[in-house]
Design a protein around this motif. Sequence first.
Motif, short mmCIF file in Angstrom:
data_model
loop_
_atom_site.label_atom_id
_atom_site.label_comp_id
_atom_site.label_asym_id
_atom_site.label_seq_id
_atom_site.Cartn_x
_atom_site.Cartn_y
_atom_site.Cartn_z
N SER A 660 39.56 24.05 39.04
CA SER A 660 38.65 24.63 40.16
C SER A 660 38.14 25.97 39.21
CB SER A 660 38.97 24.51 41.72
OG SER A 660 39.75 23.94 41.95
N ALA A 661 39.63 26.77 39.19
CA ALA A 661 39.27 27.95 37.96
C ALA A 661 40.37 27.70 37.56
CB ALA A 661 38.64 28.95 39.35
N LYS A 662 39.32 28.03 36.28
CA LYS A 662 40.55 28.38 34.32
C LYS A 662 40.77 29.54 34.78
CE LYS A 662 37.42 24.82 32.47
NZ LYS A 662 36.64 24.72 30.87
N ALA A 663 40.90 30.48 35.14
CA ALA A 663 41.56 31.56 35.22
C ALA A 663 40.74 32.28 36.17
CB ALA A 663 41.05 32.82 33.86
N VAL A 664 41.81 32.76 37.13
CA VAL A 664 42.35 33.56 37.95
C VAL A 664 42.62 34.68 38.65
CG1 VAL A 664 42.48 33.59 40.51
CG2 VAL A 664 41.39 31.59 40.00
N SER A 665 42.83 36.44 37.86
CA SER A 665 43.63 36.96 37.87
C SER A 665 44.55 36.67 38.69
CB SER A 665 42.68 38.51 37.95
OG SER A 665 42.53 38.94 39.14
N ILE A 666 46.27 37.96 38.94
CA ILE A 666 46.70 37.73 40.01
C ILE A 666 46.12 38.40 41.08
CG2 ILE A 666 49.18 38.82 40.48
CD1 ILE A 666 50.27 37.62 37.56
N GLN A 667 45.67 39.37 41.00
CA GLN A 667 45.12 40.57 41.93
C GLN A 667 43.96 39.31 42.87
OE1 GLN A 667 46.28 43.08 41.99
NE2 GLN A 667 44.77 43.73 43.63
N LYS A 668 43.46 38.71 42.16
CA LYS A 668 41.79 37.91 43.07
C LYS A 668 43.35 37.08 43.88
CE LYS A 668 37.75 35.79 43.14
NZ LYS A 668 37.47 34.85 42.14
N LEU A 669 44.77 36.69 43.01
CA LEU A 669 45.11 35.57 43.95
C LEU A 669 45.37 36.44 45.23
CD1 LEU A 669 47.49 33.81 41.91
CD2 LEU A 669 45.34 33.04 42.34
N VAL A 670 45.71 37.90 45.06
CA VAL A 670 46.36 39.14 46.15
C VAL A 670 45.19 38.93 47.24
CG1 VAL A 670 47.40 40.82 46.66
CG2 VAL A 670 48.17 39.12 44.84
N GLU A 671 44.39 39.28 47.10
CA GLU A 671 43.00 39.63 47.66
C GLU A 671 41.71 39.18 48.23
OE1 GLU A 671 41.18 42.60 45.54
OE2 GLU A 671 42.78 44.24 45.41
N ASP A 672 41.76 38.30 48.04
CA ASP A 672 41.10 37.05 47.88
C ASP A 672 41.66 35.48 48.15
OD1 ASP A 672 38.76 38.47 47.33
OD2 ASP A 672 38.33 37.61 45.36
N TYR A 673 42.21 35.54 47.66
CA TYR A 673 43.17 33.74 48.78
C TYR A 673 44.64 34.47 49.48
CZ TYR A 673 41.27 31.16 45.16
OH TYR A 673 40.32 30.69 43.82
N GLY A 674 44.37 35.95 49.25
CA GLY A 674 45.72 36.16 50.44
C GLY A 674 47.03 35.76 50.22
N ALA A 675 47.21 35.61 48.81
CA ALA A 675 48.97 35.35 48.42
C ALA A 675 49.34 36.86 48.45
CB ALA A 675 48.83 34.56 47.04
N THR A 676 49.33 37.51 49.65
CA THR A 676 50.05 38.87 49.56
C THR A 676 50.74 38.63 48.29
OG1 THR A 676 49.19 38.66 51.69
CG2 THR A 676 50.52 40.64 50.67
N HIS A 677 52.34 38.57 47.71
CA HIS A 677 53.24 38.59 47.61
C HIS A 677 53.57 37.82 46.49
CE1 HIS A 677 54.24 41.86 50.75
NE2 HIS A 677 54.17 40.87 51.65
N PHE A 678 52.20 37.61 46.05
CA PHE A 678 52.84 36.10 44.82
C PHE A 678 53.61 36.72 44.14
CE2 PHE A 678 50.96 34.47 40.71
CZ PHE A 678 50.79 32.96 41.33
N ARG A 679 53.25 38.28 43.50
CA ARG A 679 54.10 38.06 41.87
C ARG A 679 55.94 38.71 41.87
NH1 ARG A 679 49.66 42.46 42.54
NH2 ARG A 679 48.68 42.40 39.82
N GLU A 680 56.31 39.23 43.63
CA GLU A 680 57.95 38.84 44.05
C GLU A 680 58.42 37.60 44.15
OE1 GLU A 680 54.87 40.76 45.83
OE2 GLU A 680 55.65 42.59 45.59
N ALA A 681 56.98 36.64 44.56
CA ALA A 681 57.43 35.44 45.01
C ALA A 681 57.48 34.92 43.42
CB ALA A 681 56.49 34.34 46.45
#
Length: 883
Positions: A660-681
Amino acid sequence: MSPSLTLVTLKLKVLTALILRERAEGSESSYSQGEDNDADSDSELDIDDSFFEPEWEPPMPLLSDTPDETNDTKAYETNDTEAHHDIHNTRQDIEAHAQGQRGFVAVPYPDPRAGQRISQHSPDHSANVMYGAQLVDDKNDENLYYPFASKIEWEVARWAKLRGSSSTAFSDLLSIDGVSERLGLSFKNANELNKLIDHKLPTGRPKFKREQVIVAGEAFDVYYRNIIKCVKLLYGDPDFARYLTFAPERHYADDDQTVRLFHDMHTGKWWWETQEIRRKPSSGSHILLAYLPTTRLEHITNKASRHRAIANLYHACLRRVLAPLKSAGSEGIFMCSSDGAHRRCHPLFASFVGDYPEQLLATGVKFECPKCDVEAKDTGSNMTPFHMRKLSEVLDALAAFDHGNLAFVHACATAGIKPIIHPFWEDLPFANIFRAITPDVLHQLYQGLLSEACGAAEIDAHCRRLPPNHHIRLFTKGITCLSHICRFILGIIIDIRLPNNLNASHLLRAVRGLLDFLYLAQYPCHSSETLHSLDEALDLFHENKDIFIQLGIRNNFNLPKLHAACHYHLMIMLFGTTNNYNTEYTERLHIDLVKDAYHATNHKDEFIQMTRWLERKEKILWHQKYVSWCLAGGHQFKPYHSHPPDMIFSHELVMTKHPSAKAVSIQKLVEDYGATHFREALARYVARHGQSNHPAPLRNRALDHLAGDIRFPFHSLPVFHKIKWYSIDTGGHAKGHKLGSHLIDRQSDTVLVSLCKDSVTNDLEGFCVGQVRAIFSLPPKSIQLLFPPTVNVPPHLAYIEWFTPFPSAPDQNNGLYKLSRSMHGSDRVASIMPVGDIVRSVHLIPKFGDMAPREWKSETVLEDCNTFWLNSYIDRHTFSIFR
């Protein structure tokens, strides 16, 4: 009369069962509620969108003083956990039996003559071969599409009759200069196509004929087909050849043959005596038998006389339509199935499928139970004994017609029926109309019982704050004016304070009992144990129903539809599960065969045009079957062996080809998608699987230390907003379901995740609920840098925030599991999981408390609330897992 009003009622809901038998003994049926019958004795059959504009809400009322202990939430949350856990485990064992997870034993009918072939023709006599023999193309023997000149001409004709617009629009399309020539069509307009179909395609289904029926001095046209020809056509249809069952069977869930299973009609007790051909609810398995006339007979001024005349018209028409069943049912007819085998068959009128008014019309009963002799004042009780209406007494009353009108009316009144002159079932062989009445699924039982129970404003407030789910439609204006609310009604009345400090546990138990009954009644396979559960659910409602009287909602429960629930147990034992006689099939066919047919006419002499339109459509469909058979090489299907259908949620995961989105930054995953601990997970996921071959798995502290050293060779990832899988229902049909259709801006679906490969859905210890925040893929080049070559990395991964494990048992009163956010300090516990481990979507209902906080909104309630109830009523599969 208006044509639209007439067409709404032009349908025939009669189920005719085809019986293969040597001999049948008929007798009237009677039974008493609560009889202890031997489960194995068949001789007893002689006993007969998520985002909306905000809606106005009334101001929150001030809470009164704390209610007494009987209404306190804690009072009905506390229970004997150990005992309730044992009960739940027993229920799961029962579910496993009914779902066929532990196999089954089939006991055949003892007489080998049942369903035995009389003769066997060669495959040259099969239905498709005989159909093809009527199609002779002298110019081109290799043209599979004859009488159509080419494949494209056949496809255009099929589109025009099955998918296209009106005949005028189709003619206008072909009149465009060059269209017909470039397509190479032999017909230039709709009329020429109709002539080709009428004269060149063989007649598949019987043609309609028109006859007149005279009632009350007025003649009415009835359009109908020969029922015997229709039965023979279905019997010889190649599409159903592999599904034909020629003798009844007993199915058991255990080797000791103590747990009887009921599903298709031939596993019911009635079939053991009157051996049936199995009715397969698939495309084309229904034939429209007749268009019945409807009239108000307004020239009859007396209301009672007018109603009697309408009833007599109905029965006179059906009597004419079903007349061929008299001799065929008693003497038998020879029929040939599509494989060329001949058998002696007895087509019998077996069961009647219709709603409550239609049941009354067919039986002639006056606003009471159409099956038994219960009095109207006792229909609200499940303890009053009742008996099946005695067919012999009714037939004696009908015979009094020869003794004059006065004697006839008096005899009918004594027998408890209306004075109907020769009802259609009067002389049909082995027919018992009172036993033949099959129950309709009670989806309207709860209407009018709940909206006033706790106050419409608070119920609507809860409803507006339900989290989105693809199973649930959100009603921002509330639900107290709606009827189809069974998927979430129980969850939104939990914690609501009742007036006068009434005990809310009774309301929860009553609603739960009713909902359990509704879902159990729709099981595709029943065992003697699940039928006992069905009775227990109904008993639970009756034990607690007085709460509605205390709330002033009802004065009594003398409702015929509620009483009909008492007959479900026996009807399932007799005729199999309720999907064998579901009115949803005929309701859908009413659109296909009546409304669509009427819209294709010019609304003048519509019945002649409707029958012609339908016959042409059926010819195209039959020719389509033949063409498909030829293209497949003319192979015969392998025999189908009947087995109990299960309710295991079998599915195939299908992801979109492109993200659906070809390139979503990790920061956007954290802030907009609510994946707060994405990097750690993700780092922990890489560390764990990167050391998968290590003899000793890394513990949490060592795993965190290793994960801290991982650096990602990317700054953005492809993200998917949808998951789609195809589930296979009990009839073998594929249905598409979408998960996470709105995975945007901190809104996502809650799911059930399998924690180990060997988990089975009746053991919740191997599953956990989580909220999907993001679905993504790792770039192929990055996989080579992060993982050893021996690690097989799934193509799609999900970031999931977890909820607490399932408690040992659900709540004692509402039957739902309570879940909370899984926290580590002030942080939510989250991890990366393969998308393939997601079993299905689940729906969580917030624990609102006495008053739903008005700042909670549907799109953010999963963030605002910490404690939830898992909704087990979103569909049948979820119900069977979490019951």
